[in-house]
Design a protein around this motif. Sequence first.
Motif, PDB file in Angstrom:
ATOM      1  N   GLY A 553      -1.729   1.054  -4.848  1.00 53.59           N
ATOM      2  CA  GLY A 553      -1.001   2.383  -4.893  1.00 53.59           C
ATOM      3  C   GLY A 553       0.374   2.284  -3.966  1.00 53.59           C
ATOM      4  O   GLY A 553       0.640   1.313  -3.451  1.00 53.59           O
ATOM      5  N   GLY A 554       1.127   3.514  -4.405  1.00 52.29           N
ATOM      6  CA  GLY A 554       2.550   3.325  -3.639  1.00 52.29           C
ATOM      7  C   GLY A 554       2.612   4.486  -2.726  1.00 52.29           C
ATOM      8  O   GLY A 554       1.950   5.676  -2.918  1.00 52.29           O
ATOM      9  N   TYR A 555       3.051   4.182  -1.542  1.00 52.96           N
ATOM     10  CA  TYR A 555       3.145   5.569  -0.744  1.00 52.96           C
ATOM     11  C   TYR A 555       5.107   5.542  -0.049  1.00 52.96           C
ATOM     12  O   TYR A 555       5.661   4.425  -0.494  1.00 52.96           O
ATOM     13  N   LEU A 591       0.637   0.148  -0.536  1.00 45.98           N
ATOM     14  CA  LEU A 591       2.216  -0.259   0.261  1.00 45.98           C
ATOM     15  C   LEU A 591       3.191   0.484  -0.426  1.00 45.98           C
ATOM     16  O   LEU A 591       3.186   1.344  -1.246  1.00 45.98           O
ATOM     17  N   PRO A 592       4.392   0.304   0.403  1.00 47.94           N
ATOM     18  CA  PRO A 592       5.684   1.319   0.080  1.00 47.94           C
ATOM     19  C   PRO A 592       6.021   0.995  -1.322  1.00 47.94           C
ATOM     20  O   PRO A 592       6.209  -0.159  -1.788  1.00 47.94           O
ATOM     21  N   ALA A 621       5.026  -1.954  -5.133  1.00 48.37           N
ATOM     22  CA  ALA A 621       3.803  -1.943  -4.266  1.00 48.37           C
ATOM     23  C   ALA A 621       2.974  -3.081  -4.542  1.00 48.37           C
ATOM     24  O   ALA A 621       2.689  -3.778  -3.405  1.00 48.37           O
ATOM     25  N   SER A 622       2.588  -3.302  -5.690  1.00 48.69           N
ATOM     26  CA  SER A 622       1.874  -4.333  -6.110  1.00 48.69           C
ATOM     27  C   SER A 622       2.397  -5.741  -5.704  1.00 48.69           C
ATOM     28  O   SER A 622       1.896  -6.582  -5.056  1.00 48.69           O
ATOM     29  N   ALA A 623       3.770  -5.806  -5.862  1.00 49.54           N
ATOM     30  CA  ALA A 623       4.403  -7.234  -5.449  1.00 49.54           C
ATOM     31  C   ALA A 623       4.423  -7.554  -3.976  1.00 49.54           C
ATOM     32  O   ALA A 623       4.170  -8.695  -3.705  1.00 49.54           O
ATOM     33  N   GLY A 684      -5.965   2.643   3.015  1.00 50.82           N
ATOM     34  CA  GLY A 684      -4.934   2.851   3.868  1.00 50.82           C
ATOM     35  C   GLY A 684      -3.460   2.245   3.292  1.00 50.82           C
ATOM     36  O   GLY A 684      -3.235   1.766   2.283  1.00 50.82           O
ATOM     37  N   ARG A 685      -2.682   2.754   4.221  1.00 48.69           N
ATOM     38  CA  ARG A 685      -1.265   2.217   4.162  1.00 48.69           C
ATOM     39  C   ARG A 685      -0.775   1.032   4.784  1.00 48.69           C
ATOM     40  O   ARG A 685      -0.611   1.103   6.188  1.00 48.69           O
TER      41      ARG A 685
END
Length: 700
Positions: A553-555, A591-592, A621-623, A684-685
């Motif tokens: 996911g993205g944050y 990840l961002p 974010a996946s990359a 988590g992030r």
Amino acid sequence: MAANTGEWRPYVTPGLKLSAYAHWWLEHNEPAEMAGRGGGGMRLLASTAAILGIEWDADKIKNDNTMVPLSLRDPETRKFTIRKFPILPIGLQDSLNPDKQTTFGNPEDWLPDSERLPQAKGIEAIVGIIDIDIPLAHRCLRNREGGSRVLASWQMEHVFEQKGYLPYGREIYRDQIDELLKKHSGGRLLGRSDEDAFNRELGLVDMKAPFGPRGLAGRFAHGSHVIDLAAGCNPETEPEFSEKVGIISVTLPGRWLFGDSGEFLELFMVVALQRIADLSDAFWRRNHPEAKPGAKSGYPTVVNLSFGRQAGAKSDQIDQLPKFLACLQKERRDEKKSQFQVVMPAGNDNQSRVNAEYHIAPGQQCVVGWRLQPGDQSDNYVEIWARNAKKTVPELAIAIAAPSGEADPTIGEPGTAFDVRSGVRVYRLHGEDIAARGRLSYLVCTCPTESQRRPYDVVPSGLWRIVLRNCGKTHCRVRLSIQTDQSVLPAGGLGRRSYFDDSTYVRFDECGREPDGSRFDGKTWVVSDNRWGTTRHGTLNASVAHKKVSTVGGYRLSDGAPAPYSSTGVGLRGKGSAEVEYPRRAPTASLPSEDGIAHPGLLAAGASDGVRVPVSGTSFASALATRRVAQGFLATLSSGDGSQKPKTSSSYLYPSATRDERKARFGPPYTVLENALIDRLGGGRIRHPKPGPVPRFGHR
């Protein structure tokens, strides 16, 4: 206007067994309309049912330029196998292997001679990239001497040049890339390169073909952004990563070939994954001729695959991608080969109103509003999956009502379909795994609401209604998903996605903001989403809703907030009886995907050197997660644990997430990862793993 007057008729015919998607596409698309280079090509005619193991009688195909399907089941044992399948040629005449070799029973059958592969001295891990518009001349893919770090690149849609061992397209290797870099850089690898000329000679940009690749001719390209974040580096600041991580890329054909709704995407995904696995092993054998038989072999490999589809079974017992990956990974374990891991994004559909869920009591029915938008020049699809508590096949009747019509639900047999009206059809999906798992599934297809090339096949825009009636004796749980819908051309805006029109869905809160499924009540985070009806929970894309890949996911990097578009898992709702249906209830980690509120997107490589652009999305974010796994491979190999035991991608990402979460210094209200946030952020992030030249102000 009367509705649902058609009869259920079989669409699965002996000798030519089509998936519902392929059956619909073949009836409503003229191959001549999608001519390729010079008018001589044909669009891919394929069957996603072939991935389900449904055999195709090739004698029934009269046009040699159309297709040979992909089958992943052994025709005798009916067991799920890999590599023993016909390879699918894409429908461009000059891309096809003229020898029409379509069966590759062993890895060596579709690999070049070992001497043809370049040396990969110093390489300890492989990053695979499956994407479009990959800039092979970009500085971020070069080593200290200016040579390419890309060991091999398969361009599926390129004019065929491989003399027999590939089914279609062209594959180039590092020595060829270096030669072209010298040619277009004044004879020096470190010289100033003419990227436009390089791209044209390699076929990475083709402005002559109507649907030719041209993403690298612009400012931003999806593949350039992804490969920079996943494997790009400055050899001066990251010397170890530059020297020890090799890259294998597969450039998928354009979106016009695998469908605006990804009708045939899964075929290309499977073939690309198998290609990277076999090439990675081939490079290992080329560079380790002294390896002992029976010893552990192969480079640990992680692949970034930033594609997916919203609709599907979302089950590792039915969907074919997790079955393929399970089989591939088992084969590698049995043959004592190193890790082969896949990282994929959670998806960007959290606020798209494309997911709905209902419980229907016996004898009751529900009506689901489905809004088709005006000016939509792409087909629309809804998949419906039903199950009950007894795990028997539900008795669910279906009807489709046009904006001005009524409907009476009926039940069809698996492998049948009926026409609601011209341009609208309902399929009852077939497949041995569907019935074996006690599921029932329908696919609803409509033509566009506007079409310039087939005006006789359009349907009215407006509020259509899907009527579902439970004719059984037990409660029925039903999930509806609207399929991915994108314009055929990357910059096009003609694919307007349909959505569920639900009066209970809160689109804007009291402050005018669009909710994302959770809210802070002043003390803690709570779920703020529909329990039933149109929901944000469950919008994870179908290609990652299983545990055979790491889902990311993205944050937002500035304050730790989940990206509002990042798709949500079912979370704690997925416990208990739903566990079978939802093997993955949340992303592995996040990840961002955004820098901050005022700085949207992530900065990374544009389509050419000297260009950096910010782009948003969980693909990026996946990359970054792929990069983190590759860094984990290197750390394991250099720690003395032995080169034989790199861990799985989740084994790197999840501990990293929990560790970084403990060390994070995000301010309120995103200080602590609470249950309501786990549905979107997973374990988590993780911190941004790629060093940047200039950090943005305020980053922690």
